[in-house]
Write an enzyme that holds these catalytic residues in place. Sequence first.
Site: not given
Ligand code: FUB
Length: 324
Positions: A16, A223
């Site tokens: 991320d 997301e």
């Molecule tokens: O790293 C945890 C979660 O996985 C993140 O919040 C999402 O965007 C995905 O990458």
Amino acid sequence: MSKEREPLVTHIFTADPSAHVFNGKVYVYPSHDVPHDGEDNDNGDEYQMEDYHILSMDKIGGEVTDHGVALSMHDVPWVRDQMWAPDAVFTNDKYYLVFPARDKEGMFRLGVAVSDKPEGPFTPEENYIEGSFSIDPCSFKDDDGKVYVYFGGLWGGQLEKYRTGKFEENGTEPEKDEPAVCPKCALMSADMKSFAKKPVDIQIVDEDGKPLLAGDEERRYFEGPWVHKYNGKYYFSYSTGTTHYICYGISDNPYGPFTYKGRILEPVIGWTTHHSIVEIEGEWYLFYHDCELSGGINHRRCVKYTKLSYNPDGTIKTIRPYEK
Ligand code: FUB
């Protein structure tokens, strides 16, 4: 020295990445994946991150410094666990880390921590941002100095549970022919401690101006939002989750609507895909992660970067991560 499309660091697992240029250096704000032998599930329970390490390079391609623990969940009074994808912004002559985590009741919230230095250590606020929820904050500073936080993630990130405006334990995604769940955006207060305005929906629309549908999994938001500006336009990019693409839309306004334009990154090794886009010395770069370093274990990821380029009409050229 770091190389394009190779893990930025190999001594810890990272994911991320939110990349920024501060004081002429490249800083990367990643999640810090904790290796364990637990199972994966749709709730993201495998992502058991406990702290943040900030990485930096004097210049792109340079040696990478890990500045150590910049913020630990044990130092944040409101956090129970799962410190997921953070971002950082420089404003008020200070550096602010904006991050999601589960509160003591297990609800994802967004928090803020502050430092005089881009690499931290960061001092957290006592409580999470009032009215905040879900995950994956992107703290975007516009040319007029206003800071907006874009956020939200489905499934483990709980975004679909807020469709009615408040948390519904049994909230689900819309039917496939209904408009998709929207990511959110909130203008931050000048002191970066609260939302100046209630979060609003960010619409992603097709070429006819119609909102993308929940069943359109190749294009709808899941997301990992990121906002950057190029030639005066706002670019909103994000992960499609279940179909594993990084896609984007363009708008004239930070609140959108964003017209869908295409894919930035084809799927990487591993379930999640998450990115940031940054200009470094006149060239554009995509920071992203995959699971190559761990041989494909979803919660043991590694941050990488590669060059990103635009077509003359401002659209972004699609990146195929393993094509040389
Ligand atoms: O790293 C945890 C979660 O996985 C993140 O919040 C999402 O965007 C995905 O990458």
